[in-house]
Design a protein around this motif. Sequence first.
Motif, mmCIF file in Angstrom:
data_model
loop_
_atom_site.group_PDB
_atom_site.id
_atom_site.type_symbol
_atom_site.label_atom_id
_atom_site.label_comp_id
_atom_site.label_asym_id
_atom_site.label_seq_id
_atom_site.Cartn_x
_atom_site.Cartn_y
_atom_site.Cartn_z
ATOM 1 N N LEU A 124 0.910 -1.152 -0.083
ATOM 2 C CA LEU A 124 -0.061 0.020 0.073
ATOM 3 C C LEU A 124 1.131 1.453 0.034
ATOM 4 O O LEU A 124 0.648 2.105 -0.722
ATOM 5 C CB LEU A 124 -1.157 -0.142 1.348
ATOM 6 C CG LEU A 124 -1.991 -0.931 1.088
ATOM 7 C CD1 LEU A 124 -2.842 -1.179 2.544
ATOM 8 C CD2 LEU A 124 -3.064 -0.776 0.233
ATOM 9 N N ARG A 125 1.969 1.250 0.753
ATOM 10 C CA ARG A 125 2.898 2.528 0.761
ATOM 11 C C ARG A 125 3.439 2.495 -0.511
ATOM 12 O O ARG A 125 3.526 3.591 -1.017
ATOM 13 C CB ARG A 125 3.941 2.075 1.742
ATOM 14 C CG ARG A 125 5.080 3.324 1.876
ATOM 15 C CD ARG A 125 6.163 2.941 2.756
ATOM 16 N NE ARG A 125 6.758 1.495 2.047
ATOM 17 C CZ ARG A 125 7.750 0.889 2.737
ATOM 18 N NH1 ARG A 125 8.248 1.173 4.050
ATOM 19 N NH2 ARG A 125 8.228 -0.303 2.187
ATOM 20 N N ASP A 126 3.908 1.506 -1.262
ATOM 21 C CA ASP A 126 4.711 1.522 -2.395
ATOM 22 C C ASP A 126 3.622 2.086 -3.550
ATOM 23 O O ASP A 126 4.210 2.922 -4.518
ATOM 24 C CB ASP A 126 5.261 0.220 -2.686
ATOM 25 C CG ASP A 126 6.382 -0.228 -1.834
ATOM 26 O OD1 ASP A 126 6.684 0.722 -1.057
ATOM 27 O OD2 ASP A 126 6.741 -1.306 -1.764
ATOM 28 N N ARG A 127 2.397 1.775 -3.504
ATOM 29 C CA ARG A 127 1.527 2.030 -4.523
ATOM 30 C C ARG A 127 0.945 3.621 -4.429
ATOM 31 O O ARG A 127 0.683 4.237 -5.137
ATOM 32 C CB ARG A 127 0.369 1.078 -4.538
ATOM 33 C CG ARG A 127 0.726 -0.019 -5.332
ATOM 34 C CD ARG A 127 -0.505 -0.970 -5.334
ATOM 35 N NE ARG A 127 -1.668 -0.578 -5.936
ATOM 36 C CZ ARG A 127 -2.969 -1.303 -6.003
ATOM 37 N NH1 ARG A 127 -3.077 -2.228 -5.561
ATOM 38 N NH2 ARG A 127 -3.930 -0.471 -6.954
ATOM 39 N N PHE A 128 0.529 3.747 -3.159
ATOM 40 C CA PHE A 128 -0.251 5.082 -2.781
ATOM 41 C C PHE A 128 0.571 5.898 -2.001
ATOM 42 O O PHE A 128 -0.054 7.323 -1.749
ATOM 43 C CB PHE A 128 -1.384 4.911 -2.100
ATOM 44 C CG PHE A 128 -2.202 3.647 -2.942
ATOM 45 C CD1 PHE A 128 -2.849 3.889 -4.111
ATOM 46 C CD2 PHE A 128 -2.644 2.195 -2.429
ATOM 47 C CE1 PHE A 128 -3.596 2.848 -4.791
ATOM 48 C CE2 PHE A 128 -3.180 1.301 -2.993
ATOM 49 C CZ PHE A 128 -3.728 1.685 -4.232
ATOM 50 N N GLY A 129 1.664 5.813 -1.181
ATOM 51 C CA GLY A 129 2.390 6.720 -0.629
ATOM 52 C C GLY A 129 1.973 6.712 0.748
ATOM 53 O O GLY A 129 0.958 6.259 1.218
ATOM 54 N N THR A 130 2.462 7.581 1.514
ATOM 55 C CA THR A 130 1.946 7.999 3.107
ATOM 56 C C THR A 130 1.929 9.395 3.225
ATOM 57 O O THR A 130 2.753 10.118 2.530
ATOM 58 C CB THR A 130 2.889 7.242 4.125
ATOM 59 O OG1 THR A 130 4.290 7.656 3.899
ATOM 60 C CG2 THR A 130 3.053 5.699 3.898
ATOM 61 N N PRO A 131 1.348 9.706 4.128
ATOM 62 C CA PRO A 131 0.220 9.210 4.974
ATOM 63 C C PRO A 131 -0.995 8.507 4.179
ATOM 64 O O PRO A 131 -1.084 9.249 2.954
ATOM 65 C CB PRO A 131 -0.440 10.164 5.930
ATOM 66 C CG PRO A 131 0.541 11.220 5.887
ATOM 67 C CD PRO A 131 0.871 11.250 4.443
ATOM 68 N N LEU A 132 -1.451 7.432 4.467
ATOM 69 C CA LEU A 132 -2.689 7.036 3.780
ATOM 70 C C LEU A 132 -3.767 6.344 4.706
ATOM 71 O O LEU A 132 -3.390 5.677 5.500
ATOM 72 C CB LEU A 132 -1.930 5.760 3.084
ATOM 73 C CG LEU A 132 -2.894 4.798 1.934
ATOM 74 C CD1 LEU A 132 -3.473 5.865 1.087
ATOM 75 C CD2 LEU A 132 -2.152 3.514 1.748
ATOM 76 N N TYR A 133 -4.835 6.683 4.524
ATOM 77 C CA TYR A 133 -6.154 6.082 5.090
ATOM 78 C C TYR A 133 -6.420 4.920 4.379
ATOM 79 O O TYR A 133 -6.577 5.046 3.269
ATOM 80 C CB TYR A 133 -7.268 7.187 5.066
ATOM 81 C CG TYR A 133 -7.155 8.629 5.704
ATOM 82 C CD1 TYR A 133 -6.957 8.509 7.023
ATOM 83 C CD2 TYR A 133 -7.473 9.707 4.760
ATOM 84 C CE1 TYR A 133 -7.038 9.932 7.540
ATOM 85 C CE2 TYR A 133 -7.281 10.939 5.513
ATOM 86 C CZ TYR A 133 -7.291 10.803 6.717
ATOM 87 O OH TYR A 133 -7.229 12.301 7.374
ATOM 88 N N VAL A 134 -6.429 3.964 4.932
ATOM 89 C CA VAL A 134 -7.122 2.408 4.567
ATOM 90 C C VAL A 134 -8.295 2.223 5.268
ATOM 91 O O VAL A 134 -8.519 2.257 6.528
ATOM 92 C CB VAL A 134 -5.988 1.517 4.717
ATOM 93 C CG1 VAL A 134 -6.368 0.093 4.161
ATOM 94 C CG2 VAL A 134 -4.504 1.938 4.215
#
Length: 471
Positions: free
Chosen positions: A49-59
């Motif tokens: 998820l970090r690699d695809r969408f970056g951070t911070p990230l709401y999941v």
Amino acid sequence: MLSESRPLVPEWLVTPDDANALPDGVWPGSAARGDNGVLALGGVPATDLRDRFGTPLYVVDEPGVRHRARRVRAAFAAAAARHGTRARVYYAGKAFLCTEVVRWVTDEGLGVDVATGGELAVALAAGADPARLGMHGNNKSVAELTQAVDAGVASIVVDSAIEVERLAAIADRRDVVQPVLVRIVTGVHAETHDFLATAHEDQKFGFALADAPAIVARIRELPSVEFAGLHCHIGSQIFGTAGFEQSASRMVDLCAQLLEDGPVPTLNLGGGFGIAYTSVDDPTPIDALAEGIVAGVARECEVRGIPVPALAFEPGRAVVGRAGVTLYEVGTVKPVRVSDDLQRRYVAVDGGMSDNPRTALYAAHYSARIASRISDADPELARVVGKHCESGDIVVDAEYLPGDIAPGDLLAVPATGAYCFSLANTYNYVPRPPVVAVGGGQARIIVRGETIDDLLARDVGLAAPTTEDTP
């Protein structure tokens, strides 16, 4: 309250045997560590998820939201049926609203409660049936009331005498009759943060019990509005049923009085049901909560010799809160000596009070775990902080994290599905994160994250591009 023997540590916080473990009841049901120690959400590794969408990230765990919506609806429907009435459940959109979440909860049989014209627009854009929408707000504008009447919203909760007259005029001009509920302040003081308690007398919402008969009489006089019932809400993040039952008793008293002059079709008792944010939180199971509240209403009605009205409830956090996890990347770690013999480790992440202001607003407590690996290091007391220019920019006030936590580690904070995205802001020009839905090993963006270009696009002080500047 802090412990006397551990002055930096809240009394409730215990040193974990394993700082990698995921406490039951706090994380989404799909949260689990893989063989490599990486936390997976909805079957998707956090590192992916970090690699695809970056951070911070709401999941957000979509199956978790859907499951909880079904459970809440079924619990209140079953409790109501046992006591000879029916119950409708509205999802309180203020907890977390986007078109996908509206579709999830309405697919599972819930209505949607909105509080502004913007929230109403989101619900309608998602295809929600206006006949399953309710609208709140203590200062709804003429434009917002007109929008709701034109859309055919099932009920509007009126909050002032001015609003009654304003709404009646709008409905009259459109030659329609608009059903309304009257919001009542019951005077029940919920055991929660002062800013989350909404039934004490000295606050902005609703009518006092003593004033309700006159306002209901006025509504019954007006041909363009229809009195559809009463509404109350005692607060948010509440455990147990005692406050709800006490409030229901006062509302049933009022119902009995109003029945002398006409029907009281619906009693809406609001929401505010709490969830677990830490391992020591013990929220009331939804089936017990539903039965306790509905049985309390039925008991009070029996004492007064009146029928049990149709009931309605408005959970938000209880539907979506546990399904959310926020992912951050650790940027810096440093020990801070508080006194000669006391030290706390500060773990700074790439978000903060812009994506979760609840800690600053309400002194809310959260949990945290390293998501990108397993650690064998002993747990150490830490405070997770953000990147904003505020000393109060705290994400997790106190938590035991592995002592080897380091820059580049991925940190997960659970129970962020409610009131984090909703309260997000762009303080210090930090763009708001994207929202990703997970489930069945798949992940997809449901709300696009902001960029610096998005923020700059609103600044009219920037020179407009010339023809030469435009490719």
